[in-house]
Design an enzyme around this catalytic site. Structure first.
Site, short mmCIF file in Angstrom:
data_model
loop_
_atom_site.label_atom_id
_atom_site.label_comp_id
_atom_site.label_asym_id
_atom_site.label_seq_id
_atom_site.Cartn_x
_atom_site.Cartn_y
_atom_site.Cartn_z
N GLU A 15 0.83 -1.21 0.00
CA GLU A 15 0.00 0.00 0.00
C GLU A 15 0.86 1.27 0.00
O GLU A 15 0.46 2.30 -0.53
CB GLU A 15 -0.92 -0.03 1.23
N HIS A 59 7.49 -27.04 0.77
CA HIS A 59 6.77 -28.15 0.12
C HIS A 59 5.66 -27.63 -0.77
O HIS A 59 4.69 -28.33 -1.03
CB HIS A 59 6.23 -29.10 1.19
N LYS A 98 -13.34 2.56 -2.28
CA LYS A 98 -14.26 3.03 -1.22
C LYS A 98 -15.31 3.96 -1.83
O LYS A 98 -16.48 3.92 -1.48
CB LYS A 98 -13.48 3.81 -0.15
O1 PA5 Z 1 -3.06 2.06 5.92
C1 PA5 Z 1 -4.14 2.60 5.72
O2 PA5 Z 1 -4.30 3.83 5.79
C2 PA5 Z 1 -5.37 1.76 5.43
O3 PA5 Z 1 -5.09 0.43 5.25
C3 PA5 Z 1 -6.37 1.90 6.57
O4 PA5 Z 1 -5.80 1.41 7.75
C4 PA5 Z 1 -7.68 1.16 6.26
O5 PA5 Z 1 -8.21 1.57 5.03
C5 PA5 Z 1 -8.71 1.42 7.36
O6 PA5 Z 1 -8.93 2.79 7.52
P1 PA5 Z 1 -9.52 3.38 8.84
O7 PA5 Z 1 -8.58 3.12 9.97
O8 PA5 Z 1 -9.68 4.84 8.58
O9 PA5 Z 1 -10.84 2.71 9.07
#
Ligand code: PA5
Length: 446
Positions: free
Chosen positions: A275, A304, A415
């Site tokens: 990410e 394996h 989203k």
């Molecule tokens: O690293 C990130 O920003 C994302 O993976 C968030 O943690 C994830 O989308 C969840 O978001 P939030 O904590 O606002 O619910």
């Protein structure tokens, strides 16, 4: 923590890289990160040094929850979930222990899992910890609303069954204040996937009985290594190795711990690496399509399974092994029942170590690069240090690739479309696109 990098060195394998990286680039990157000039999302650097009263808050809340409740259900996803899952596996699940208050993380919203799990809980003895930095993640809010209804149906006081971990001032935070629900704060400058050493991970860890002070001490050790300006800076050196190999076409990055207790580390790290670095644009706004695909693996299990691909398949990978010098439990294979002689007198952990070194060597022999991070043992300190290592390695790699490692526009896109499907005000046009897509898709289904 140690780094063993012979299997990326030019002396050992044909595709070796030069790790003499104590250069002006290193100094520039480290200075811009530690002075927080690189981004306004570097608040995670402060977490290991958090104030004593904040630590005390999590310790006190943790022990009260542990005493009063049988289960704590975490409602959260992504960075609000993966670190907690990793900690629970490391300190409990993998060694067949259950904490006094059983922390369970519900990140997915598959109703088969979530609804059946809820139905089996004794709600009177359950605390729900809603964790969401933005306070607006649909999955987490949907779960919360289902739980709220169930608590109301049982006439239970919601202020005694919820704690909300979020950013101060958002709508969810205000809901908590209006309903006397206790809150824990996620600093604005700490991104979701970099937040495990904030309230996000510390409160659940404390509820489970993990020593959070020791974990933060390990984090401080990790920071001190990450600020070094020589090759003993392990996260910088490993980021540099990956950067070099990525530019030579190694677009896949396997993380393979030889430890069940570290089995969820690749999952936690995959989010950080994927990410943070998978970006269309660089910091100048040019199209670069950066990133290296993280692959989750486990030794010896995947010897394996996936190892055949790693050894002989497409040659586009670099592997990071993780090992532990000393296990907490072990047993020597007795000589009394000698089904096969070559195993007798060897302990199970020794066999695991032999399997790891044989795998690393067999890959090196065919010029497939790898390096190894080794922990002395599994304890709060070493895990705190490992967490900071993974965060810093990601931040350094982001600087090398010249991308913003702290945003996630690609995640936001899906989203937005989900909100369109839900007919949320302002998102109507996104819903229309999805309807068209579904219509076309129906023409192309068999
Ligand atoms: O690293 C990130 O920003 C994302 O993976 C968030 O943690 C994830 O989308 C969840 O978001 P939030 O904590 O606002 O619910």
């Amino acid at each position: 923590m140690k780094l063993m990098y012979s299997a990326v060195s030019k002396e050992f394998i044909n595709s070796g890289v030069n790790i003499k990286c104590a250069t002006t680039t290193q100094e520039r990157i480290i200075k811009s990160i530690f002075s927080k000039k690189a981004s306004n999302m570097l608040g995670f650097l402060d977490l290991p040094n958090m104030q004593k009263d904040e630590i005390e808050k999590y310790k006190t809340m943790g022990s009260e929850i542990r005493k009063k409740y049988k289960d704590m259900i975490v409602l959260g996803i992504g960075g609000s979930a993966l670190g907690i899952k990793m900690l629970k596996n490391t300190f409990f699940d993998s060694i067949n222990e259950t904490p006094k208050c059983n922390v369970r993380v519900c990140d997915n919203i598959d109703s088969d899992t979530f609804i059946t799990m809820l139905s089996k809980l004794n709600l009177k003895k359950t605390m729900f910890n809603v964790i969401t930095k933005s306070g607006s993640t649909s999955e987490t809010l949907a779960q919360m609303m289902i739980v709220l209804n169930r608590l109301k149906a049982k006439k239970l006081d919601i202020s005694k069954h919820f704690v909300i971990t979020t950013t101060k001032g958002n709508a969810l935070y205000n809901f908590a204040v209006e309903n006397n629900i206790p809150t824990c704060e996620i600093p604005e400058s700490v991104g979701g996937r970099f937040s495990v050493l904030s309230a996000v991970g510390l409160l659940p860890a404390s509820v489970m009985g993990i020593d959070i002070e020791k974990m933060l001490a390990g984090g401080r050790q990790g920071l001190s290594i990450a600020s070094r300006l020589d090759e003993k800076n392990i996260p910088f050196t490993t980021a540099y190795i990956n950067y070099q190999y990525l530019s030579k076409g190694r677009v896949n990055f396997v993380t393979m711990p030889y430890s069940d207790r570290l089995a969820l580390v690749p999952e936690f790290f995959a989010q950080l690496w994927g990410e943070s670095l998978g970006k269309k644009h660089n910091l100048k706004g040019e199209e670069v399509y950066a990133g290296q695909t993280p692959i989750k693996s486990l030794g010896v299990t995947d010897q394996h399974s996936q190892l055949q691909l790693y050894t002989e398949g497409v040659d586009d990978k670099i592997i990071m092994f993780m090992t532990v010098d000393k296990n907490a439990y072990d047993e020597v294979i007795s000589e009394e029942i000698a089904i096969t002689k070559h195993l007798t007198g060897t302990s199970l952990k020794t066999l695991l170590d032999y399997e790891y070194i044989s795998t690393a060597y067999s890959l090196a022999e065919v010029n497939r690069p790898s390096y190894t991070i080794s922990l002395p043992c599994i304890c709060e300190e070493s895990i705190g240090e490992l967490i900071v290592f993974m965060e810093m390695m990601t931040a350094f790699m982001g600087s090398m690739l010249k991308v913003d490692a702290f945003d996630q526009p690609g995640v936001e896109l899906s989203k937005i479309y989900t909100k369109g499907c839900l007919k949320m005000k302002g998102y109507e046009k996104y819903g229309e696109n999805i309807r068209k897509f579904k219509k076309v898709s129906s023409k192309f289904s068999l």
